[in-house]
Design a protein around this motif. Structure first.
Motif, mmCIF file in Angstrom:
data_model
loop_
_atom_site.group_PDB
_atom_site.id
_atom_site.type_symbol
_atom_site.label_atom_id
_atom_site.label_comp_id
_atom_site.label_asym_id
_atom_site.label_seq_id
_atom_site.Cartn_x
_atom_site.Cartn_y
_atom_site.Cartn_z
ATOM 1 N N PRO A 745 -29.160 5.473 -25.810
ATOM 2 C CA PRO A 745 -28.702 6.578 -24.949
ATOM 3 C C PRO A 745 -29.768 7.087 -23.977
ATOM 4 C CG PRO A 745 -27.996 6.928 -27.209
ATOM 5 C CD PRO A 745 -28.939 5.767 -27.239
ATOM 6 N N ALA A 746 -31.041 6.848 -24.283
ATOM 7 C CA ALA A 746 -32.111 7.350 -23.407
ATOM 8 C C ALA A 746 -32.528 6.331 -22.349
ATOM 9 C CB ALA A 746 -33.322 7.750 -24.246
ATOM 10 N N TYR A 768 -36.600 2.196 -17.652
ATOM 11 C CA TYR A 768 -37.242 2.999 -18.686
ATOM 12 C C TYR A 768 -36.550 2.702 -20.018
ATOM 13 C CZ TYR A 768 -39.328 5.323 -14.715
ATOM 14 O OH TYR A 768 -40.028 5.571 -13.561
ATOM 15 N N LEU A 769 -37.292 2.052 -20.926
ATOM 16 C CA LEU A 769 -36.734 1.545 -22.169
ATOM 17 C C LEU A 769 -36.935 2.488 -23.353
ATOM 18 C CD1 LEU A 769 -37.709 -2.240 -22.021
ATOM 19 C CD2 LEU A 769 -35.441 -1.241 -21.736
ATOM 20 N N ASN A 770 -37.431 3.697 -23.064
ATOM 21 C CA ASN A 770 -37.690 4.623 -24.165
ATOM 22 C C ASN A 770 -38.650 3.936 -25.146
ATOM 23 O OD1 ASN A 770 -37.510 6.959 -25.649
ATOM 24 N ND2 ASN A 770 -35.430 6.617 -26.394
ATOM 25 N N GLN A 771 -38.316 3.828 -26.413
ATOM 26 C CA GLN A 771 -39.237 3.218 -27.387
ATOM 27 C C GLN A 771 -38.846 1.778 -27.715
ATOM 28 O OE1 GLN A 771 -41.023 5.711 -29.969
ATOM 29 N NE2 GLN A 771 -40.572 7.435 -28.666
ATOM 30 N N HIS A 843 -23.852 -2.968 -26.681
ATOM 31 C CA HIS A 843 -24.438 -2.083 -25.665
ATOM 32 C C HIS A 843 -24.623 -2.801 -24.327
ATOM 33 C CE1 HIS A 843 -25.412 0.689 -28.919
ATOM 34 N NE2 HIS A 843 -26.000 -0.301 -29.563
ATOM 35 N N ILE A 844 -24.495 -2.057 -23.249
ATOM 36 C CA ILE A 844 -24.833 -2.553 -21.907
ATOM 37 C C ILE A 844 -25.038 -1.332 -21.005
ATOM 38 C CG2 ILE A 844 -22.436 -2.761 -21.092
ATOM 39 C CD1 ILE A 844 -23.375 -5.352 -19.599
ATOM 40 N N LEU A 845 -25.993 -1.418 -20.096
ATOM 41 C CA LEU A 845 -26.265 -0.334 -19.156
ATOM 42 C C LEU A 845 -26.376 -0.927 -17.760
ATOM 43 C CD1 LEU A 845 -27.042 2.686 -18.650
ATOM 44 C CD2 LEU A 845 -29.445 1.952 -18.886
ATOM 45 N N TRP A 846 -25.674 -0.301 -16.811
ATOM 46 C CA TRP A 846 -25.655 -0.765 -15.428
ATOM 47 C C TRP A 846 -26.460 0.194 -14.550
ATOM 48 C CZ3 TRP A 846 -22.901 -5.217 -13.990
ATOM 49 C CH2 TRP A 846 -22.080 -5.756 -14.986
#
Length: 848
Positions: A745-746, A768-771, A843-846
């Motif tokens: 989510p981040a 930005y991949l967070n951790q 999961h997938i983010l565009w």
């Protein structure tokens, strides 16, 4: 006092085991290879020709024939030599290396468990309804031919599917004859000490005891579970009473017995399949039981066990509409599966329901068996190219934000077992042209070999087939009329109906509204003109059943019956009742043209039209299912524009008009256009192309080879990768998935830069991949395909970490400048070696 005869009890039947040679006959009779290899037919004819003709069941013949007749036949040296030769050939065939052993000698695959609600192997074992069972039975037979190590798992129904009678009003009546296990070609599965193998399955308040039976299908064994055990509470004895009968509660119980009981049966037999093939979602509870098995053996929690075992599960969906999926109310699942989830799997009811819901937190959403199958499998396929596409749209809700083309459902187009469906004459023609082993491996030369058959030989072959079909139809119809109390004149008239020289159209399948069996009836007057043309007459054979609960389907049958019974139509069209496997064989072997008129895209594949290919029949079909990928103008005729139009009623009128026109202007004239030898050369050319191009492509041999190489072998390898060290890799996967869920989510995209130079667009994207470790993701540039082409998926490489930004990175990639940069979007998705994305990580983010 009567003479005491030494006997042996097998499946409740007393047999004269002391007659020398009887054991050899029993071994032949109990191997259902006779359903496609007809070498032993004359043996059963010799013992009782009338009973063999009626039943085509050698096990019934063997039990019914007198002891004296058996002894006389076995005392004949020629008969005994024939039996011994058949037995020797059977054993040699079973032991000889086949395609699988030759092509994959070092394979990690030792056993595939093939679960199906129904299997169509022979009319002698009537535990099938239609298409699903057809596919299952034909694939078992092809697996036997090819040596693929498959075992089948199903249910033994006391009644099976219903038998059809058409009453005086033209209405369908359903009958349910009892399947006496002693008359079926099956045997009880027994422990080494002789005790019948029985399994205990807990249902609320009671245990259900399941008896196990075995059918031998060449090299393959089919195991069948049966709840008709004397130890059961009466209502439980009827769980396996009827295929597709009863309401949701009975269906749920059947599917629990099939999935959970079926997997336990394999364990009781000492079998440890690497691959579990779910033929439709009915068997999806096997996913849970397989995971439970692994939990028990390796002391792992359910989610780890599922992560390990799902790699070895494969799911085939046959459904083309969401309404076709089996769904159960949450309360019903809690009642019948809640205790199992809690006690055996360590799951709450909520967690169990979540496995089979789109929205795990929607308490009103039903439990969807297809969703459970997908979430418990390592690969999924539809049953034709078009059905794969349709299925990707049906299952898209489970993969939010993924393009439909990337929803993880492939396709293996169905095929039919050609040796089951070819006529004796077709077998002879193909053997002469292509050899006896033509379906036992690759089919590289079949197309060229069958093309060498002359026009004269092909046409003579077809004319003989037409004659046999007409004779059969006359006999069956006359028998039906006599049984229904028709007048002697009507019975006599039936014995002279039809002409082998007339073009014969066939339409036979389940009567359901989406199949549009009444499309040909859209304009009865035009149909009558078409059939009764004195210069170019046509005759039509109809057959099919509607489910007893399908009133609309039954109304379609009645409409046809009323049409056919009108005096002016009676000479040109008939309806043959009680559509079953034997009737199917006769029809597909003899008709000239096979009609199929479903509403696209609701026919997932369809196999009836494939059966005419080997017999020289030609298809005229809607561009749906398998025909959408098979059709070219050289091999048959098409209907429709290849597009979806929903259930628009106006479409029926348009396509009915097209159907009439195609018949009037193309099909019928081509059949009757003869050369000076009386051969319709254009027709024979089309027939030859259909046989040459399509028969190898749409055979079960090809389908099973594809399943083996595209799914079974990779699944077995993936499963073997995950099981070592008590499933340590599964535990690592679960930890990785949990971390993804926490961090995802981040995730966000930052600045995007594009520079065009040297005919390339060079993209740089901040992410930005967070951790998350960058190794846990894959970053891509994506662009939709153009003009139906494949999309562009260009991997972006990590260039550098962003200075002063924890977890920030620059990614870059270059793509051709032949498309504008605005066509491309960056995206990020999970990545881990050996994990099926998005099936196991959605999961997938565009970049927006």
């Amino acid at each position: 006092m009567s003479e005491q005869i030494p006997v042996s009890k097998t499946s409740g039947t007393y047999l004269p085991k002391d007659v020398e040679g009887f054991d050899s006959l029993a071994e032949l009779a109990l191997d259902m290879r006779w359903s496609w290899n007809h070498g032993a037919d004359e043996v059963w004819q010799r013992l009782d020709s009338a009973l063999w003709a009626l039943t085509q069941n050698p096990w019934v013949v063997l039990q019914t024939v007198s002891r004296d007749q058996l002894q006389r036949a076995l005392a004949d040296p020629a008969f005994r030599k024939k039996v011994d030769g058949l037995l020797q050939t059977k054993r040699q065939t079973a032991e000889a290396p086949a395609w699988f052993q030759q092509q994959h000698p070092q394979s990690p695959l030792s056993c595939v468990a093939y679960f199906s609600m129904e299997f169509m192997l022979s009319e002698a074992l009537p535990i099938y309804s239609g298409g699903l069972g057809n596919v299952a039975g034909d694939q078992l037979k092809a697996a036997s031919d090819l040596g693929v190590p498959v075992v089948g798992v199903g249910l033994l129904y006391q009644q099976g599917y219903f038998r059809q009678v058409i009453d005086k009003d033209g209405a369908q009546q359903a009958l349910y004859p009892y399947n006496d296990p002693g008359q079926l070609p099956i045997t009880p599965v027994r422990q080494p000490n002789g005790e019948w193998l029985r399994l205990e399955i807990a249902l609320p308040g009671y245990s259900v005891w399941l008896r196990a039976w075995q059918a031998q299908v060449g090299r393959v064994k089919l195991y069948l579970l049966d709840s008709n055990d004397a130890a059961n509470f009466p209502v439980h004895r009827g769980i396996t009473s009827e295929l597709y009968g009863g309401g949701p509660e009975l269906r749920l119980k059947q599917e629990l017995l099939l999935g959970i009981g079926g997997w336990r049966l394999l364990g009781a037999l000492g079998l440890k399949p690497e691959v579990c093939h779910l033929n439709e979602g009915h068997a999806a509870f096997a996913v849970l039981e397989r995971a439970r098995d692994f939990m028990q053996e390796n002391a792992q929690p359910f989610e780890v066990a599922l992560a390990v075992t799902r790699a070895g599960n494969h799911f085939t969906t046959h459904t083309a509409v969401t309404a076709g999926f089996d769904r159960f109310a949450p309360a019903l699942i809690e009642q019948f599966v809640g205790h199992y989830a809690h006690d055996k799997l360590g799951l709450t009811v909520h967690d169990l329901l979540a496995l089979a819901r789109q929205n795990p937190n929607d308490s009103s959403e039903n439990f969807n068996m297809a969703y459970l199958a997908i979430r418990g499998s390592g690969s999924v396929n539809g049953v034709s190219r078009l059905h794969g596409k349709v299925s990707r749209h049906l299952f898209a809700p489970l993969f939010p934000h993924w393009p439909a083309d990337e929803v993880p459902v492939g396709h293996v187009t169905n095929g039919v077992h050609m040796p089951t469906w070819d006529s004796a004459a077709a077998d002879e023609l193909w053997t002469k042209a292509c050899g006896k082993d033509r379906w036992l491996g690759t089919s590289a030369n079949l197309e060229q070999d069958i093309r060498r058959v002359s026009d004269a030989d092909l046409w003579q072959f077809r004319m003989a087939a037409s004659k046999l079909l007409v004779e059969y139809a006359r006999e069956r119809l006359a028998r039906h009329y006599a049984a229904a109390g028709a007048s002697p004149e009507t019975v006599e008239e039936a014995k002279h109906l039809f002409d082998p020289n007339v073009l014969t159209l066939g339409f036979a399948r389940r009567f359901a509204t989406y199949k549009r069996p009444n499309l040909l009836l859209h304009d009865p007057a035009r149909l009558l003109r078409l059939l009764s043309n004195p210069q170019r007459p046509v005759q039509l054979i109809m057959a099919g059943k509607a489910h007893p609960a399908d009133q609309a389907g039954q109304a379609l049958i009645q409409q046809w019956i009323h049409f056919i019974r009108q005096p002016e139509f009676r000479p040109h069209a008939i309806f043959l009742s009680d559509y079953d496997m034997q009737l199917t064989e006769r029809l597909v072997q003899g008709v000239d043209v096979w009609l199929n008129t479903p509403r696209r895209p609701w026919e997932a594949c369809g196999t009836s039209g494939m059966k005419v290919l080997v017999n020289g029949g030609i298809n005229l079909s809607e561009l749906d299912g398998w025909w959408a990928e098979a059709y070219t103008p050289e091999v048959g005729w098409s209907l429709g524009d290849g597009q979806e139009h929903g259930d628009d009623p106006a479409l029926d009128a348009v396509e009915a008009a097209t159907l009439y026109e195609r018949l009037e202007r193309e099909v019928i004239p081509e059949f009757y256009a003869r050369d000076d030898k009386g051969i319709p050369t254009a027709w024979v050319a089309r027939m030859r192309e259909s046989m040459a191009r399509l028969t190898p492509r749409f055979s079960a041999s090809r389908a099973v080879r594809e399943y083996t190489e595209q799914h079974y072998l990779p699944a077995a390898a993936a499963y073997h990768m995950r099981i070592p060290d008590k499933g340590a890799l599964g535990r690592q996967m679960i930890d990785w998935q949990h971390n993804l869920a926490q961090q995802w989510p981040a995730l966000r995209f930052g600045e995007v830069k594009v520079e065009t130079k040297d005919q390339h667009h060079v993209f740089e994207v901040q992410l930005y991949l967070n951790q998350l470790d960058p190794k846990a993701v894959r970053v891509e540039l994506y662009a939709d395909g153009v003009n139906g082409g494949s999309p562009v998926r260009q991997e972006m490489k990590l260039i550098r970490p962003l200075v002063g930004a924890t977890g920030g990175y620059d990614y870059g990639a270059a793509v051709s400048a032949d498309r504008p940069p605005g066509d491309y979007t960056a995206r990020v998705m999970p990545h881990r070696d050996g994990v099926a994305v998005p099936l196991e990580a959605v999961h997938i983010l565009w970049q927006r």
